[in-house]
Design a protein around this motif. Structure first.
Motif, PDB file in Angstrom:
ATOM      1  N   GLN A   1      -8.652  -2.290  -7.942  1.00 37.53           N
ATOM      2  CA  GLN A   1      -8.059  -2.339  -9.275  1.00 37.53           C
ATOM      3  C   GLN A   1      -7.664  -0.947  -9.763  1.00 37.53           C
ATOM      4  O   GLN A   1      -6.655  -0.782 -10.456  1.00 37.53           O
ATOM      5  CB  GLN A   1      -9.050  -2.978 -10.256  1.00 37.53           C
ATOM      6  N   LEU A   2      -8.428   0.057  -9.405  1.00 36.79           N
ATOM      7  CA  LEU A   2      -8.102   1.416  -9.820  1.00 36.79           C
ATOM      8  C   LEU A   2      -6.777   1.864  -9.209  1.00 36.79           C
ATOM      9  O   LEU A   2      -5.968   2.537  -9.859  1.00 36.79           O
ATOM     10  CB  LEU A   2      -9.229   2.366  -9.418  1.00 36.79           C
ATOM     11  N   ASN A   3      -6.543   1.489  -7.961  1.00 35.81           N
ATOM     12  CA  ASN A   3      -5.267   1.800  -7.331  1.00 35.81           C
ATOM     13  C   ASN A   3      -4.108   1.101  -8.026  1.00 35.81           C
ATOM     14  O   ASN A   3      -3.027   1.677  -8.191  1.00 35.81           O
ATOM     15  CB  ASN A   3      -5.305   1.388  -5.860  1.00 35.81           C
ATOM     16  N   ILE A   4      -4.318  -0.142  -8.429  1.00 31.53           N
ATOM     17  CA  ILE A   4      -3.264  -0.896  -9.114  1.00 31.53           C
ATOM     18  C   ILE A   4      -2.932  -0.244 -10.456  1.00 31.53           C
ATOM     19  O   ILE A   4      -1.764  -0.080 -10.817  1.00 31.53           O
ATOM     20  CB  ILE A   4      -3.700  -2.357  -9.301  1.00 31.53           C
TER      21      ILE A   4
ATOM     22  N   GLU B   1       6.656  -2.452 -20.210  1.00 30.66           N
ATOM     23  CA  GLU B   1       7.015  -3.769 -19.677  1.00 30.66           C
ATOM     24  C   GLU B   1       6.983  -4.784 -20.819  1.00 30.66           C
ATOM     25  O   GLU B   1       5.926  -5.046 -21.391  1.00 30.66           O
ATOM     26  CB  GLU B   1       6.049  -4.178 -18.569  1.00 30.66           C
ATOM     27  N   TYR B   2       8.129  -5.362 -21.107  1.00 35.84           N
ATOM     28  CA  TYR B   2       8.220  -6.309 -22.221  1.00 35.84           C
ATOM     29  C   TYR B   2       8.543  -7.694 -21.681  1.00 35.84           C
ATOM     30  O   TYR B   2       9.699  -8.061 -21.477  1.00 35.84           O
ATOM     31  CB  TYR B   2       9.302  -5.867 -23.204  1.00 35.84           C
ATOM     32  N   SER B   3       7.525  -8.488 -21.411  1.00 34.78           N
ATOM     33  CA  SER B   3       7.697  -9.883 -20.996  1.00 34.78           C
ATOM     34  C   SER B   3       6.316 -10.487 -20.810  1.00 34.78           C
ATOM     35  O   SER B   3       5.314  -9.769 -20.733  1.00 34.78           O
ATOM     36  CB  SER B   3       8.486  -9.990 -19.683  1.00 34.78           C
ATOM     37  N   ASP B   4       6.268 -11.807 -20.730  1.00 33.11           N
ATOM     38  CA  ASP B   4       4.973 -12.456 -20.540  1.00 33.11           C
ATOM     39  C   ASP B   4       4.525 -12.394 -19.088  1.00 33.11           C
ATOM     40  O   ASP B   4       3.429 -12.843 -18.754  1.00 33.11           O
ATOM     41  CB  ASP B   4       5.032 -13.911 -21.009  1.00 33.11           C
ATOM     42  N   THR B   5       5.355 -11.850 -18.209  1.00 36.73           N
ATOM     43  CA  THR B   5       4.984 -11.702 -16.802  1.00 36.73           C
ATOM     44  C   THR B   5       4.638 -10.253 -16.459  1.00 36.73           C
ATOM     45  O   THR B   5       4.521  -9.908 -15.279  1.00 36.73           O
ATOM     46  CB  THR B   5       6.140 -12.162 -15.899  1.00 36.73           C
ATOM     47  N   ALA B   6       4.487  -9.401 -17.462  1.00 40.30           N
ATOM     48  CA  ALA B   6       4.193  -7.982 -17.231  1.00 40.30           C
ATOM     49  C   ALA B   6       2.858  -7.821 -16.516  1.00 40.30           C
ATOM     50  O   ALA B   6       1.889  -8.538 -16.789  1.00 40.30           O
ATOM     51  CB  ALA B   6       4.184  -7.235 -18.551  1.00 40.30           C
ATOM     52  N   VAL B   7       2.809  -6.881 -15.604  1.00 45.29           N
ATOM     53  CA  VAL B   7       1.564  -6.563 -14.908  1.00 45.29           C
ATOM     54  C   VAL B   7       0.692  -5.658 -15.780  1.00 45.29           C
ATOM     55  O   VAL B   7      -0.504  -5.880 -15.932  1.00 45.29           O
ATOM     56  CB  VAL B   7       1.866  -5.879 -13.552  1.00 45.29           C
ATOM     57  N   ASN B   8       1.308  -4.657 -16.374  1.00 47.21           N
ATOM     58  CA  ASN B   8       0.607  -3.731 -17.262  1.00 47.21           C
ATOM     59  C   ASN B   8       0.655  -4.302 -18.689  1.00 47.21           C
ATOM     60  O   ASN B   8       1.406  -3.846 -19.537  1.00 47.21           O
ATOM     61  CB  ASN B   8       1.265  -2.350 -17.205  1.00 47.21           C
TER      62      ASN B   8
ATOM     63  N   ARG C   1      -0.802   2.855 -10.264  1.00 47.43           N
ATOM     64  CA  ARG C   1       0.610   2.638  -9.988  1.00 47.43           C
ATOM     65  C   ARG C   1       1.286   1.790 -11.065  1.00 47.43           C
ATOM     66  O   ARG C   1       2.368   1.246 -10.841  1.00 47.43           O
ATOM     67  CB  ARG C   1       0.772   1.965  -8.618  1.00 47.43           C
ATOM     68  N   TYR C   2       0.641   1.651 -12.205  1.00 50.13           N
ATOM     69  CA  TYR C   2       1.221   0.872 -13.300  1.00 50.13           C
ATOM     70  C   TYR C   2       2.589   1.424 -13.717  1.00 50.13           C
ATOM     71  O   TYR C   2       2.817   2.631 -13.770  1.00 50.13           O
ATOM     72  CB  TYR C   2       0.302   0.916 -14.522  1.00 50.13           C
ATOM     73  N   LYS C   3       3.487   0.500 -14.063  1.00 52.03           N
ATOM     74  CA  LYS C   3       4.728   0.842 -14.747  1.00 52.03           C
ATOM     75  C   LYS C   3       4.518   0.589 -16.235  1.00 52.03           C
ATOM     76  O   LYS C   3       3.806  -0.330 -16.620  1.00 52.03           O
ATOM     77  CB  LYS C   3       5.883  -0.005 -14.226  1.00 52.03           C
TER      78      LYS C   3
ATOM     79  N   GLU D   1       0.843  -1.181   0.000  1.00 52.32           N
ATOM     80  CA  GLU D   1       0.000   0.000   0.000  1.00 52.32           C
ATOM     81  C   GLU D   1       0.885   1.239   0.000  1.00 52.32           C
ATOM     82  O   GLU D   1       1.876   1.321   0.728  1.00 52.32           O
ATOM     83  CB  GLU D   1      -0.913   0.011   1.234  1.00 52.32           C
ATOM     84  N   GLY D   2       0.527   2.239  -0.744  1.00 55.00           N
ATOM     85  CA  GLY D   2       1.318   3.453  -0.774  1.00 55.00           C
ATOM     86  C   GLY D   2       0.723   4.434  -1.739  1.00 55.00           C
ATOM     87  O   GLY D   2      -0.033   4.066  -2.623  1.00 55.00           O
ATOM     88  N   SER D   3       1.073   5.658  -1.617  1.00 55.55           N
ATOM     89  CA  SER D   3       0.552   6.697  -2.486  1.00 55.55           C
ATOM     90  C   SER D   3       1.587   7.077  -3.510  1.00 55.55           C
ATOM     91  O   SER D   3       2.784   7.038  -3.238  1.00 55.55           O
ATOM     92  CB  SER D   3       0.165   7.934  -1.669  1.00 55.55           C
ATOM     93  N   PRO D   4       1.176   7.430  -4.726  1.00 53.83           N
ATOM     94  CA  PRO D   4       2.119   7.868  -5.744  1.00 53.83           C
ATOM     95  C   PRO D   4       2.886   9.100  -5.272  1.00 53.83           C
ATOM     96  O   PRO D   4       2.398   9.891  -4.479  1.00 53.83           O
ATOM     97  CB  PRO D   4       1.223   8.188  -6.945  1.00 53.83           C
ATOM     98  N   GLU D   5       4.079   9.252  -5.777  1.00 57.71           N
ATOM     99  CA  GLU D   5       4.940  10.330  -5.318  1.00 57.71           C
ATOM    100  C   GLU D   5       4.484  11.696  -5.842  1.00 57.71           C
ATOM    101  O   GLU D   5       4.571  12.694  -5.164  1.00 57.71           O
ATOM    102  CB  GLU D   5       6.385  10.072  -5.752  1.00 57.71           C
ATOM    103  N   LYS D   6       3.994  11.728  -7.071  1.00 57.28           N
ATOM    104  CA  LYS D   6       3.668  13.019  -7.644  1.00 57.28           C
ATOM    105  C   LYS D   6       2.441  13.625  -6.990  1.00 57.28           C
ATOM    106  O   LYS D   6       1.430  12.954  -6.825  1.00 57.28           O
ATOM    107  CB  LYS D   6       3.437  12.890  -9.153  1.00 57.28           C
TER     108      LYS D   6
END
Length: 567
Positions: free
Chosen positions: A423-426, A434-441, A429-431, A129-134
């Protein structure tokens, strides 16, 4: 001039001389809308005329009337304090608490969906859990929700007084439905909208407004007839004849050669609409179908075939008449529709690619790509086809393909289209990159693309399926048809169905307010409206498709609510 394909239809004597064909968002920034202007399918209508003077056209109706009216019976209800006490007591005893996200083994086996037993999408293990820096207004968005699966059903603000008497209200309504003056008037007006072909009812007019131009509202629209057909099937004294005739006539039209300019459409395409004209030369009534060649934007309907399969299943289930679905020509018609959708191509998603204007929103509204309405209807039609298709010949192979597609589609839809507080929070915080089959975004969605209104619209509990998911794009708008069909077809899990009802309750003033129900929220306006709709004057904010209210689609809300209770 046209010609029918395959086996002849029952009682079909009309010749077709032509040769058969070969196979071949974003949201608005403002949350509070101005005073809404509901638009519910305007246009003047008529009934078919057999007179030579009106060849190829429809004569005006002598006594035009608006679309079917509906009513909801209400019963005496306790006071607010009594209601709150009763609700508190029922909540504490666990009587109205929703179950955990789960499905019985028979449903899971039937749908081939292994994910139905897993935890809801959007919950990532090890996510801190955490808030974005900006620093921004988005950064203050809370992260304190733990699990959206458990929820307690609460009454809608305008219905809380009647919640405890729900059962008595339903019983009272069912007893009085046949003799209610409002219901009698509604059936009388529906009967006036019937269109006849060779003396048999084959559908209902799209609308009946004597004060507006005809345009194409003097036709039978496939998608618009479905509520009328379901009403005839659910009537105390069932009227299945018009539904059967409609199914057979539209199937007959499917076999016509479908040519727009110099391009021929696929065999399985169903018409968007049809009307009855009179041939002066042959002195006979003729069906005139539109496959998109006359439509605004010249786009073929993707949803017509799905609605046809769903209505066929409804007819079979209500009448127990399996002979219609077992006809070889009906089986072939279903296969042609499904082959269009299940054909191999370049797709890496199980969802169905669709252009703007190919669904109920038949104008440019930024729903191109993989719109929620088409995906939900696609899934619903696949579920119905499972019950209707016969395994003979190539039927078994097609059923196997349907089973695999249902499993993949339900996983993709429930995981990537679902949106709640967690899900909106996730996503925020997307990066990226991401180039891989394990990417979250996986779709490379840029967090800055999340519109501001979403953070105010999303309640701490509840959720909904967003309008579209495709590379670098998430359409966060709320769409009525897609969300309700997802519940009715069991595409939504029990927990998701409950969460959608929770969202409607918490955002009652936004989604309903003084209007019956908005088909989309929020409305596009200003510069965004100009870009997305092409400055369409009919789709100004809070009208027509752009946040307008369609009473014909209101039936989806009580049906979805009832389906949610069954979960």
């Amino acid at each position: 001039m046209h010609e029918s394909l395959g086996e002849p239809l029952p009682d079909e004597t009309e010749p077709n001389p032509a040769a058969p064909p070969k196979s071949s968002t974003a949201g608005a920034d403002q949350k509070s809308p101005p005073e809404p202007v509901p638009v519910a399918g305007v246009g003047g209508e008529g009934v078919p005329s057999a007179s030579p003077e009106n060849a190829g056209s429809l004569a005006p109706l002598p006594d035009p009337a608006p679309a079917v009216a509906t009513s909801a019976a209400t019963a005496a209800s306790p006071g607010p304090r009594d209601t709150e006490a009763a609700l508190k007591s029922r909540t504490e005893s666990g009587e109205i608490e929703t179950p955990e996200q789960n499905r019985d083994s028979s449903d899971s086996a039937k749908d081939g969906d292994a994910e139905a037993m897993e935890k809801p999408s959007g919950v990532v293990e090890g996510e801190e859990e955490g808030s974005p820096e900006k620093p921004s207004r988005k950064a203050s968005f809370g992260h304190d929700i733990s699990d959206n699966v458990k929820a307690t059903i609460r009454p809608c603000p305008s219905l809380s007084a009647n919640l405890n008497n729900y059962d008595s209200v339903v019983e009272d309504a069912s007893q009085r439905a046949g003799g209610s003056p409002v219901m009698e008037e509604a059936w009388e007006r529906l009967n006036k909208s019937y269109i006849f072909y060779k003396g048999k009812p084959v559908g209902t007019l799209a609308a009946m407004d004597p004060n507006a131009d005809m345009l194409n509202y003097n036709q039978v629209f496939v998608r618009d007839f479905v509520p009328s057909g379901l009403a005839c099937l659910m009537k105390k004294e069932m009227e299945p004849e018009i539904v059967k005739n409609f199914l057979l006539k539209t199937l007959h039209l499917q076999g016509w050669e479908k040519r727009i300019d110099n391009f021929t459409l696929g065999e399985g395409v169903m018409p968007a609409s049809f009307k009855v004209g009179f041939d002066l030369q042959d002195k006979k009534e003729r069906l005139v179908a539109d496959f998109g060649g006359s439509a605004i934007g010249r786009v073929a309907p993707v949803d017509s075939g799905f609605w046809w399969i769903i209505l066929l299943r409804s007819y079979t289930k209500c009448t127990h008449d399996y002979s219609l679905a077992d006809l070889p020509v009906v089986q072939k018609g279903m296969k042609l529709i499904l082959n269009l959708c299940l054909s191999d191509g370049f797709d890496t998603f199980p969802t169905l690619l669709c252009a703007d204007g190919c669904s109920m929103i038949d104008r440019r509204m930024g729903v191109y790509g993989y719109p929620i309405e088409i995906q939900a209807l696609f899934y619903f039609a696949l579920r119905c086809a499972q019950q209707l298709l016969k395994p003979e010949r190539d039927g078994k192979e097609l059923i196997e393909r349907i089973d695999k597609r249902i499993m993949a589609l339900s996983f993709h839809f429930r995981k990537y289209y679902w949106m709640d507080h967690t899900q909106l929070n996730i996503i925020y915080r997307y990066k990226t990159e991401e180039y891989s089959d394990t990417a979250v975004n996986k779709f490379n969605v840029i967090p800055e693309s999340i519109p501001d209104w979403v953070f105010d619209f999303m309640p701490l509990r509840g959720g909904y399926f967003i309008g579209n998911v495709s590379p670098a794009r998430m359409d966060f708008r709320w769409f009525l048809v897609g969300n309700c069909i997802a519940i009715l077809s069991s595409l939504a899990t029990p927990a998701q169905a409950t969460a959608i009802m929770e969202l409607i309750e918490d955002r009652w003033e936004d989604l309903i307010g003084e209007m019956p129900l908005k088909i989309t929220y929020p409305a596009l306006e200003g510069h965004e409206w100009k870009i997305v709709t092409g400055c369409d004057p009919k789709n100004t904010r809070w009208s027509y498709h752009n946040g307008g209210s369609w009473p014909g689609k209101l039936q989806l809300l009580p049906l979805s609510s009832s389906s949610d209770k069954e979960h």
